[in-house]
Design an enzyme around this catalytic site. Structure first.
Site, PDB file in Angstrom:
ATOM      1  N   ASP A  77       0.814  -1.205   0.000  1.00  0.00           N
ATOM      2  CA  ASP A  77       0.000   0.000   0.000  1.00  0.00           C
ATOM      3  C   ASP A  77       0.852   1.263   0.000  1.00  0.00           C
ATOM      4  O   ASP A  77       0.483   2.273  -0.590  1.00  0.00           O
ATOM      5  CB  ASP A  77      -0.932   0.004   1.207  1.00  0.00           C
ATOM      6  CG  ASP A  77      -2.117  -0.941   1.022  1.00  0.00           C
ATOM      7  OD1 ASP A  77      -2.270  -1.490  -0.090  1.00  0.00           O
ATOM      8  OD2 ASP A  77      -2.871  -1.131   1.985  1.00  0.00           O
ATOM      9  N   TYR A 194      -2.647   5.098   9.847  1.00  0.00           N
ATOM     10  CA  TYR A 194      -2.059   5.747  11.028  1.00  0.00           C
ATOM     11  C   TYR A 194      -3.134   6.237  11.993  1.00  0.00           C
ATOM     12  O   TYR A 194      -3.000   6.133  13.215  1.00  0.00           O
ATOM     13  CB  TYR A 194      -1.185   6.905  10.546  1.00  0.00           C
ATOM     14  CG  TYR A 194      -0.307   7.554  11.587  1.00  0.00           C
ATOM     15  CD1 TYR A 194       0.125   6.868  12.720  1.00  0.00           C
ATOM     16  CD2 TYR A 194       0.122   8.871  11.421  1.00  0.00           C
ATOM     17  CE1 TYR A 194       0.939   7.472  13.659  1.00  0.00           C
ATOM     18  CE2 TYR A 194       0.944   9.484  12.344  1.00  0.00           C
ATOM     19  CZ  TYR A 194       1.361   8.781  13.469  1.00  0.00           C
ATOM     20  OH  TYR A 194       2.167   9.381  14.390  1.00  0.00           O
ATOM     21  N   SER A 195      -4.221   6.764  11.472  1.00  0.00           N
ATOM     22  CA  SER A 195      -5.298   7.262  12.319  1.00  0.00           C
ATOM     23  C   SER A 195      -5.888   6.146  13.181  1.00  0.00           C
ATOM     24  O   SER A 195      -6.139   6.329  14.378  1.00  0.00           O
ATOM     25  CB  SER A 195      -6.395   7.898  11.455  1.00  0.00           C
ATOM     26  OG  SER A 195      -7.519   8.258  12.228  1.00  0.00           O
ATOM     27  N   SER A 197      -4.498   3.447  14.274  1.00  0.00           N
ATOM     28  CA  SER A 197      -3.574   3.039  15.344  1.00  0.00           C
ATOM     29  C   SER A 197      -3.533   4.044  16.481  1.00  0.00           C
ATOM     30  O   SER A 197      -3.017   3.750  17.558  1.00  0.00           O
ATOM     31  CB  SER A 197      -2.165   2.833  14.773  1.00  0.00           C
ATOM     32  OG  SER A 197      -1.593   4.059  14.366  1.00  0.00           O
TER      33      SER A 197
END
Length: 295
Positions: A77, A194-195, A197
């Protein structure tokens, strides 16, 4: 009737030697169909010099000096995010070949290459539009590098710095001043990255929203907030180290303390090619292993 000759632009990162066999497999398939094959110069050098593979391409390109009917992203990704940034407003559909790990976006596995490209030539595929966001400074100047993100843009403290203060407004209305290690502005596509996590919600892809997710906030009452994707998010960062990081889909750059940035939806979308009728929630459940009992 003369059959259309398609052009394909290849992108990939310069490691993961196992991807070279997949590249060769695709190139042979496309050459049999008389396709034009373009390849990003660093990736071409990795394949031919680093992997000592003898391949024939139509042209090697650098920067944004390319046009194609489809782009092929070889990797995971992260590679697809970089490919989308390179394509920018060209609106070239991206085929993601997953030689990484998770593969939310890069959905074609090496074992499925021939099946997928047969389907492509039959026209048996779908194009999915994914919103893109942009960062610029208050003065209207673009930040260095590529200012567009398919997943997220994060304003973050430096590694050795204390937390930063981020004064945030939505459409010129003051929201709050975050005291935190940073704030992530994510698209629905990036909501599983990322958000997530950092405690952010999973957002379905067609919801036309953005989410602001704090990173290690000083106050436990601070929570993620979802806003319409036509919002303009303005942030001013104060830092004791006199600088901070802006991470645009993981591509980090340093900005000076006191810089005011705006984050907003770009005037174009990224186009991702899908070859099956596989639904988003099915993919989500399987990739996240929701409901699986490992006992």
């Amino acid at each position: 009737m003369k059959k259309e000759i398609l052009r394909f632009a290849f992108f990939g990162n310069e490691y993961q030697a196992k991807k070279s066999q997949a590249v060769y497999k695709i190139i042979v398939f496309l050459q049999q169909r008389k396709a034009e094959i373009l390849m990003d110069k660093p990736f071409y050098e990795f394949i031919t010099q680093g992997q000592h593979m003898d391949i024939s391409v139509t042209r090697v390109f650098e920067g944004d000096d390319f046009e194609a009917d489809f782009a092929i992203s070889m990797g995971g990704d992260g590679t697809l995010l970089e490919t989308a940034a390179r394509i920018g407003a060209k609106r070239i559909p991206i085929i993601g070949v997953n030689i990484g790990r998770l593969g939310f976006l890069a959905a074609v596995n090496p074992s499925d290459i021939e099946t997928a490209f047969d389907a492509l030539y039959r026209g048996d595929y779908q194009l999915h539009d994914h919103s893109v966001i942009k960062i610029e400074t208050e003065e209207g100047g673009e930040v260095t590098g590529l200012p567009y993100a398919l997943n997220d843009i994060a304003l973050l403290k430096r590694d050795n710095a204390s937390m930063i203060s981020i004064r945030t407004s939505i459409n010129n209305e003051y929201l709050m001043t975050y005291q935190a290690d940073g704030v992530i502005v994510t698209t629905p596509t990036g909501s599983t990255a990322y958000s997530l996590s950092n405690g952010g919600p999973v957002i379905a892809p067609d919801t036309a929203t953005l989410c602001l997710t704090p990173v290690a906030p000083h106050s436990l009452t601070v929570r993620p907030i979802v806003v319409p994707d036509n919002s303009v998010i303005t942030m001013k960062v104060e830092s004791r180290s006199h600088n901070f990081l802006a991470a645009v889909d993981g591509r980090s750059m340093s900005l000076n303390d006191g810089t005011v940035v705006r984050i907003f939806r770009a005037p174009y979308s990224a186009r991702i090619v899908r070859f099956t009728e596989r639904r988003y929630f099915t993919t989500l459940r399987e990739k996240m292993m929701w409901g699986m009992d490992q006992r």
